[in-house]
Scaffold this active site. Sequence first.
Site, PDB file in Angstrom:
ATOM      1  N   LYS A 180       0.855  -1.191   0.000  1.00 28.73           N
ATOM      2  CA  LYS A 180       0.000   0.000   0.000  1.00 28.73           C
ATOM      3  C   LYS A 180       0.892   1.242   0.000  1.00 28.73           C
ATOM      4  O   LYS A 180       1.479   1.592   1.018  1.00 28.73           O
ATOM      5  CB  LYS A 180      -0.902   0.022   1.240  1.00 28.73           C
ATOM      6  CG  LYS A 180      -1.986   1.073   1.118  1.00 28.73           C
ATOM      7  CD  LYS A 180      -2.427   1.654   2.438  1.00 28.73           C
ATOM      8  CE  LYS A 180      -1.558   2.752   2.935  1.00 28.73           C
ATOM      9  NZ  LYS A 180      -1.459   3.958   2.111  1.00 28.73           N
ATOM     10  N   SER A 235       5.392   7.603   9.805  1.00 23.49           N
ATOM     11  CA  SER A 235       5.559   8.351  11.044  1.00 23.49           C
ATOM     12  C   SER A 235       5.490   7.427  12.267  1.00 23.49           C
ATOM     13  O   SER A 235       4.849   6.367  12.227  1.00 23.49           O
ATOM     14  CB  SER A 235       4.462   9.414  11.148  1.00 23.49           C
ATOM     15  OG  SER A 235       3.208   8.776  11.170  1.00 23.49           O
ATOM     16  N   GLU A 256      10.100   1.381  10.217  1.00 27.94           N
ATOM     17  CA  GLU A 256      11.067   2.445   9.879  1.00 27.94           C
ATOM     18  C   GLU A 256      10.323   3.754  10.099  1.00 27.94           C
ATOM     19  O   GLU A 256       9.514   4.156   9.266  1.00 27.94           O
ATOM     20  CB  GLU A 256      11.533   2.324   8.422  1.00 27.94           C
ATOM     21  CG  GLU A 256      12.333   1.066   8.120  1.00 27.94           C
ATOM     22  CD  GLU A 256      13.741   1.098   8.693  1.00 27.94           C
ATOM     23  OE1 GLU A 256      14.187   2.179   9.124  1.00 27.94           O
ATOM     24  OE2 GLU A 256      14.382   0.039   8.730  1.00 27.94           O
ATOM     25  N   ARG A 284      18.793  17.260   1.298  1.00 27.90           N
ATOM     26  CA  ARG A 284      18.365  16.155   0.445  1.00 27.90           C
ATOM     27  C   ARG A 284      16.842  16.043   0.561  1.00 27.90           C
ATOM     28  O   ARG A 284      16.295  16.110   1.670  1.00 27.90           O
ATOM     29  CB  ARG A 284      19.041  14.875   0.957  1.00 27.90           C
ATOM     30  CG  ARG A 284      18.645  13.628   0.230  1.00 27.90           C
ATOM     31  CD  ARG A 284      19.547  12.480   0.661  1.00 27.90           C
ATOM     32  NE  ARG A 284      19.137  11.231   0.078  1.00 27.90           N
ATOM     33  CZ  ARG A 284      18.807  10.153   0.791  1.00 27.90           C
ATOM     34  NH1 ARG A 284      18.879  10.180   2.107  1.00 27.90           N
ATOM     35  NH2 ARG A 284      18.452   9.050   0.189  1.00 27.90           N
ATOM     36  N   CYS A 290      13.557  11.158   6.612  1.00 26.70           N
ATOM     37  CA  CYS A 290      13.638  10.732   8.012  1.00 26.70           C
ATOM     38  C   CYS A 290      15.046  10.940   8.548  1.00 26.70           C
ATOM     39  O   CYS A 290      15.244  11.075   9.747  1.00 26.70           O
ATOM     40  CB  CYS A 290      13.245   9.263   8.129  1.00 26.70           C
ATOM     41  SG  CYS A 290      14.165   8.233   6.971  1.00 26.70           S
ATOM     42  N   GLU A 387       9.913  16.569  14.180  1.00 24.60           N
ATOM     43  CA  GLU A 387      10.548  16.336  12.887  1.00 24.60           C
ATOM     44  C   GLU A 387      10.122  17.491  11.964  1.00 24.60           C
ATOM     45  O   GLU A 387       8.929  17.671  11.711  1.00 24.60           O
ATOM     46  CB  GLU A 387      10.024  14.997  12.367  1.00 24.60           C
ATOM     47  CG  GLU A 387      10.854  14.391  11.301  1.00 24.60           C
ATOM     48  CD  GLU A 387      10.352  12.994  10.939  1.00 24.60           C
ATOM     49  OE1 GLU A 387       9.157  12.696  11.135  1.00 24.60           O
ATOM     50  OE2 GLU A 387      11.178  12.213  10.448  1.00 24.60           O
ATOM     51  N   SER A 447      22.551   6.723   3.755  1.00 23.22           N
ATOM     52  CA  SER A 447      21.740   5.708   3.072  1.00 23.22           C
ATOM     53  C   SER A 447      22.588   4.927   2.072  1.00 23.22           C
ATOM     54  O   SER A 447      23.271   5.520   1.232  1.00 23.22           O
ATOM     55  CB  SER A 447      20.586   6.385   2.321  1.00 23.22           C
ATOM     56  OG  SER A 447      19.808   7.109   3.237  1.00 23.22           O
TER      57      SER A 447
HETATM   58  P1  NAP Z   1       2.491   8.576   7.651  1.00 25.36           P
HETATM   59  O1  NAP Z   1       1.450   9.609   7.748  1.00 25.36           O
HETATM   60  O2  NAP Z   1       2.792   7.750   8.850  1.00 25.36           O
HETATM   61  O3  NAP Z   1       2.066   7.628   6.439  1.00 25.36           O
HETATM   62  C1  NAP Z   1       2.869   6.552   6.005  1.00 25.36           C
HETATM   63  C2  NAP Z   1       1.998   5.530   5.319  1.00 25.36           C
HETATM   64  O4  NAP Z   1       1.088   4.980   6.276  1.00 25.36           O
HETATM   65  C3  NAP Z   1       1.132   6.112   4.211  1.00 25.36           C
HETATM   66  O5  NAP Z   1       1.022   5.138   3.191  1.00 25.36           O
HETATM   67  C4  NAP Z   1      -0.189   6.340   4.916  1.00 25.36           C
HETATM   68  O6  NAP Z   1      -1.298   6.424   4.090  1.00 25.36           O
HETATM   69  C5  NAP Z   1      -0.237   5.123   5.820  1.00 25.36           C
HETATM   70  N1  NAP Z   1      -1.142   5.257   6.957  1.00 25.36           N
HETATM   71  C6  NAP Z   1      -1.456   6.382   7.658  1.00 25.36           C
HETATM   72  N2  NAP Z   1      -2.318   6.081   8.649  1.00 25.36           N
HETATM   73  C7  NAP Z   1      -2.558   4.746   8.568  1.00 25.36           C
HETATM   74  C8  NAP Z   1      -3.362   3.849   9.310  1.00 25.36           C
HETATM   75  N3  NAP Z   1      -4.105   4.240  10.357  1.00 25.36           N
HETATM   76  N4  NAP Z   1      -3.363   2.550   8.950  1.00 25.36           N
HETATM   77  C9  NAP Z   1      -2.621   2.136   7.918  1.00 25.36           C
HETATM   78  N5  NAP Z   1      -1.841   2.933   7.168  1.00 25.36           N
HETATM   79  C10 NAP Z   1      -1.802   4.234   7.498  1.00 25.36           C
HETATM   80  O7  NAP Z   1       3.876   9.186   7.169  1.00 25.36           O
HETATM   81  P2  NAP Z   1       4.167  10.120   5.920  1.00 25.36           P
HETATM   82  O8  NAP Z   1       3.752  11.500   6.252  1.00 25.36           O
HETATM   83  O9  NAP Z   1       3.644   9.514   4.673  1.00 25.36           O
HETATM   84  O10 NAP Z   1       5.754  10.003   5.831  1.00 25.36           O
HETATM   85  C11 NAP Z   1       6.599  10.780   6.593  1.00 25.36           C
HETATM   86  C12 NAP Z   1       7.094  10.014   7.812  1.00 25.36           C
HETATM   87  O11 NAP Z   1       7.753   8.830   7.383  1.00 25.36           O
HETATM   88  C13 NAP Z   1       8.120  10.800   8.579  1.00 25.36           C
HETATM   89  O12 NAP Z   1       7.896  10.661   9.956  1.00 25.36           O
HETATM   90  C14 NAP Z   1       9.433  10.132   8.174  1.00 25.36           C
HETATM   91  O13 NAP Z   1      10.464  10.301   9.105  1.00 25.36           O
HETATM   92  C15 NAP Z   1       9.014   8.716   8.034  1.00 25.36           C
HETATM   93  N6  NAP Z   1       9.977   7.994   7.204  1.00 25.36           N
HETATM   94  C16 NAP Z   1      10.818   7.108   7.811  1.00 25.36           C
HETATM   95  C17 NAP Z   1      11.771   6.434   7.075  1.00 25.36           C
HETATM   96  C18 NAP Z   1      12.699   5.459   7.723  1.00 25.36           C
HETATM   97  O14 NAP Z   1      13.311   4.695   6.998  1.00 25.36           O
HETATM   98  N7  NAP Z   1      12.824   5.452   9.042  1.00 25.36           N
HETATM   99  C19 NAP Z   1      11.866   6.659   5.695  1.00 25.36           C
HETATM  100  C20 NAP Z   1      10.994   7.578   5.099  1.00 25.36           C
HETATM  101  C21 NAP Z   1      10.047   8.231   5.871  1.00 25.36           C
HETATM  102  P3  NAP Z   1      -2.204   7.785   4.145  1.00 25.36           P
HETATM  103  O15 NAP Z   1      -1.306   8.874   3.658  1.00 25.36           O
HETATM  104  O16 NAP Z   1      -3.351   7.514   3.274  1.00 25.36           O
HETATM  105  O17 NAP Z   1      -2.613   8.040   5.543  1.00 25.36           O
END
Ligand code: NAP
Length: 485
Positions: A180, A235, A256, A284, A290, A387, A447
């Site tokens: 997804k 997140s 992650e 970047r 993240c 963040e 990375s």
């Molecule tokens: P997010 O809001 O947590 O969303 C991530 C994914 O989860 C999206 O596909 C989102 O879909 C889905 N999602 C959200 N709520 C959900 C739920 N209740 N049930 C199932 N899936 C759900 O994060 P984001 O804003 O897309 O990405 C940014 C975050 O990712 C930052 O915190 C960043 O640090 C982190 N990140 C971490 C890494 C790592 O390797 N540690 C790498 C890249 C990013 P929807 O958008 O439809 O809600």
Amino acid sequence: MSPTVIKDVPKQLFIAGAWQDAESGRTLAVDDPATGEELCLVADASPADGRRAVEAAVAAQSSWAATPPRVRSEILRRAYDIIVSRTEELALLMTLEMGKPLDQARGEVAYAAEFFRWFSEEAVRVDGGMTTAPDGKNRLMVLRQPVGPCLLITPWNFPLAMGTRKIGPAVAAGCTMVLKPAPQTPLSTLALAAILTEAGLPDGVLNVVVTSDAAGVVEPMLRGGQIRKLSFTGSTQVGKILLAQCADKVVRASMELGGNAPVIIFDDADLDVAVEGTMHAKMRNMGEACTAANRIFVHSSLAEEFAARLADRMEALTVGVGTEPGIDVGPLIDDTGRGKVHQLVLDAVRHGAKLVTGGELPDGPGCFYPPTVLTGITAESAIAQTEIFGPVAALRTFGDEDEVVAAANATDWGLVSYVFTRDLDRALRVSERLESGMVGLNTGLVSNPAAPFGGVKQSGLGREGGRAGMDGFLEYKYIAIPTGN
Ligand code: NAP
């Protein structure tokens, strides 16, 4: 008119090897964050579509697990070759749906492809073991087997690489998948599914569901009892919700999650290297990473010069539409993301920080934000514990090593830290004391597909990439063989 790359990418769900509309017929819009204009419509899955995707992954699991490792390896290797040969098209697609400048999108395509090359090499190296029990009466045979059907959830910030970092080891280990992607950036994932099909991935091994109802579609999958593993990137807040859902059926989980990376610049640092490294760590992906530098600690003896040099570099960056030549900084993902960044800057200034450059919301379409430098950040301001996810460098000063290590560790996150020093003893000592899964030593880039990427504390569970990247997709099986002597 949509560019050809948008026309060419499939816009349906991918289930059991067939491109299909959502059962409800619903679609969701994918927008260009640089213009706010709609790029295209994509099928929008409901929970029923999610169930069908899980069933397809379950149906394909046993034959896929029995497929020879060399065959799985060569599928990944062919997909690697196809991705590399289509770098320009994939980079343009990514820039259009996500906003990052084309050069950075090309970089992500290369990075994403490397996960397939790396895991094509790991697929044929899964090992086991045979030992004699200490009492000599048994042989202990240990196999490593695929965990089974997996659910993979990815964010929008690295639309291609976050997918390949999960699909690569899952394919190598013999797991089937439902993926997804984030609804803002589904096109890169759909293009990837088409490439894997072209590379020979059998029907049902990878299924893709795009949805505007993530919570509604995902929860029944995790509670349904058929998914054996969740691999989530996103997140920390959402990661915690999903971990709770996994508990119900004891679904294995890799996480992650978010970061709050400290950058520490000691008084013996090479300032050129420190400025360059901080620019990489901060800028970047427009700061939407993240691994982005979130708290920049500069030794007080260097603070003024470092801030001035960093501000010069930030001011020299060109902000604009990522598809145009010479652009360094594209738009942020959406108005919500940009609004959050701006509020953090305003709050920091209210708490006494000084704005050296940037900090003003530009007029006009698109979610642009100027490269910004703040000095004098206080530990109380929200920016010190949140963040940022934007092009904002938040600087503060420190006096000695113990003080800065304590401040750097004073957070619930622990993904990556960056240390700049020319003293080898200090470099190793501080790297070991920092509570993070990764450390960049005199570099702002960590990375690497061959390295174990991941965090400690609330930044995650497990590692992706490197040899460790296979672990989350394999289970041990031990077979006791009595030998009678
Ligand atoms: P997010 O809001 O947590 O969303 C991530 C994914 O989860 C999206 O596909 C989102 O879909 C889905 N999602 C959200 N709520 C959900 C739920 N209740 N049930 C199932 N899936 C759900 O994060 P984001 O804003 O897309 O990405 C940014 C975050 O990712 C930052 O915190 C960043 O640090 C982190 N990140 C971490 C890494 C790592 O390797 N540690 C790498 C890249 C990013 P929807 O958008 O439809 O809600």
